[in-house]
Design an enzyme around this catalytic site. Structure first.
Site, PDB file in Angstrom:
ATOM      1  N   ASP A 187      16.274  22.850  54.204  1.00 14.77           N
ATOM      2  CA  ASP A 187      17.286  24.005  53.538  1.00 14.77           C
ATOM      3  C   ASP A 187      16.432  25.128  53.645  1.00 14.77           C
ATOM      4  O   ASP A 187      16.889  26.608  53.753  1.00 14.77           O
ATOM      5  CB  ASP A 187      17.682  23.777  52.289  1.00 14.77           C
ATOM      6  N   TYR A 377       9.946  21.929  48.039  1.00 13.52           N
ATOM      7  CA  TYR A 377      10.947  21.283  48.817  1.00 13.52           C
ATOM      8  C   TYR A 377      10.448  21.424  50.461  1.00 13.52           C
ATOM      9  O   TYR A 377       9.693  20.561  50.772  1.00 13.52           O
ATOM     10  CB  TYR A 377      12.278  22.406  48.858  1.00 13.52           C
ATOM     11  N   GLU A 421      12.164  11.723  47.077  1.00 10.54           N
ATOM     12  CA  GLU A 421      12.717  12.544  48.186  1.00 10.54           C
ATOM     13  C   GLU A 421      11.679  13.196  48.875  1.00 10.54           C
ATOM     14  O   GLU A 421      11.916  13.134  50.300  1.00 10.54           O
ATOM     15  CB  GLU A 421      13.851  13.703  47.281  1.00 10.54           C
TER      16      GLU A 421
END
Length: 450
Positions: A187, A377, A421
């Protein structure tokens, strides 16, 4: 075999099992994500082949009439406030091709044929083992179940690949166009910084994020400014009626995504094997092989000799996207002719050879890139699922020593950091959502390969 780790990974999948599909994570991601489900099916295959098949059947039940597989199939039973953006924000009712089920209006990388081919391999291996207990259950019956599922799902996967090869590549370039960073699966990667910076946010309806409430530090997630642009792109897609021709002509962000395209190459290779197994028409097999070969050549052509990586192309700017991220190893995923150069770069101090890494697993963005952020992220943390994709690719290329080293390092990481994650690459701190389904799933596959 580490039985403790095996049991823990199996427990994560069982805990996230929603009865026919698997939540990507227990709280942060309470719906069914497209490429997550493909990776999850890879893990379920080692516990229950029928359950793995159900995972993919459930996902494809939400397929669009034009062949697209949405990146989210929403659980109608989940509370409306459980995840944002919700189905209302997507407003896919404006699209003629949208299904009756609530979905998003974009897609994600097509890992599904790889998962189906993997299921067939797992079932075949179990059927050839001597009689006795096995984790996949009724061996011979599983082969029959897989073959029946392949016949059922083949036309759906073929339609999905055809959509990507035509609607998302009307030029016949071999490279898939994406319209939103979320479609890449990576993303907030630096790959999208320049393109996003050009997006001028208009009159954006108000919203409240949910994702930052599920992590200890909001800096682990994309920024609010990025989120404004993400949602404005969604608004523009909705206003275009999710019509690919209109989007390609007017949308402010269009990228030829090299990693997405490489995954499609590998998926077409897998789909070709599936087609041969079920006796699909020769014309189908020729088309699939053509897509594969065209894509492989296109990914090779994206290679940049200075960075020693394959680069995306920003369609609106007409330039390659020059940054060092894990997507640059797309040529290894596609199985192209730049293997030696890419392997050298992967082993270099800019990636696995960086002495600061807790484990030699690929960071999502190179520490040598100016945009590297070790806790944010896709801007630095390592993602076990991308490690699995590279491990699988290395094995397919016959690079067994490199593949074995990556598998061993990845298992060490999971053993220490758990089923996170993503992971801070220097300290090994688990980040993002705990008990991530696809991390548990690829762990099962790594363990089964031992």
């Amino acid at each position: 075999m580490d039985e403790r780790l095996w049991s823990a990974a199996a427990a994560v999948l069982a805990g996230n099992d929603a009865g026919g599909w698997t939540r990507a994570a227990p709280h942060l991601y309470p719906h069914q994500w497209s490429w997550d489900s493909a990776f999850v099916a890879v893990g379920w295959a080692h516990l229950s082949v029928p359950r793995a098949l159900t995972e993919l059947r459930s996902l494809f039940a939400g397929q669009w009439a034009n062949g697209m597989v949405s990146h989210i199939v929403y659980d109608p039973a989940a509370a409306a406030e459980s995840y944002f953006p919700d189905p209302a924000r997507w407003g896919t009712g404006v699209a003629a091709a949208a299904p009756d089920r609530p979905t998003s209006g974009i897609c994600q990388p097509p890992v599904h044929a790889l998962a189906l081919a993997h299921l067939a391999e797992v079932a075949d291996r179990a059927a050839t083992r001597p009689a006795g207990p096995d984790r996949t259950g009724g061996a011979r019956d599983d082969v029959d179940r897989v073959d029946a599922a392949l016949v059922e799902l083949y036309p759906k996967v073929l339609a999905w690949h055809r959509y990507l090869a035509t609607e998302r590549d009307p030029q016949g370039s071999g490279l898939v166009s994406i319209y939103h960073p979320w479609e890449s699966g990576t993303d907030n990667s630096p790959r999208f910084d320049a393109a996003l910076a050009r997006v001028e946010v208009g009159d954006l309806p108000p919203y409240r994020r949910r994702d930052t409430g599920h992590v200890a530090d909001p800096a682990q997630r994309p920024s609010d400014a990025e989120y404004d642009r993400y949602l404005w792109l969604v608004e523009l897609l909705r206003r275009a009626g999710y019509a690919d021709d209109r989007i390609a002509a007017t949308h402010p962000l269009v990228l030829k995504d090299v990693l997405f395209s490489a995954i499609l190459v590998a998926a077409n290779d897998a789909l070709g094997r599936i087609a041969a197994r079920i006796g699909a028409p020769a014309a189908d097999r020729a088309v699939i092989a053509g897509w594969r070969d065209r894509g492989r050549a296109a990914v090779d052509a994206c290679y940049d000799p200075r960075l020693r990586l394959c680069l995306d192309r920003d369609v609106r700017a007409g330039t390659p996207v020059r940054c060092r991220t894990v997507a640059g190893f797309a040529g290894l995923v596609a199985g192209g002719e730049r293997r030696s150069e890419l392997l050298a770069e992967l082993a270099s101090a800019r990636f696995l050879g960086d002495a600061r890494l807790r484990w030699p697993v690929p960071p999502s963005t190179s520490p040598a890139d100016p945009a590297f952020r070790p806790r944010t992220y896709w801007r630095g943390p390592s993602w076990p699922v991308l490690g699995w994709l590279l491990w699988r690719s290395l094995g397919s290329l016959g690079e067994h020593t490199a593949a074995a080293a990556l598998r061993a390092a990845s298992l060490e990481q999971v053993s220490t950091a758990g089923f996170a994650e993503y992971v801070e690459p220097f300290t090994g701190e688990p980040l993002g959502s705990p008990d991530q389904s696809w991390t548990a799933a690829v762990t099962l596959d790594w363990l089964a390969a031992g």
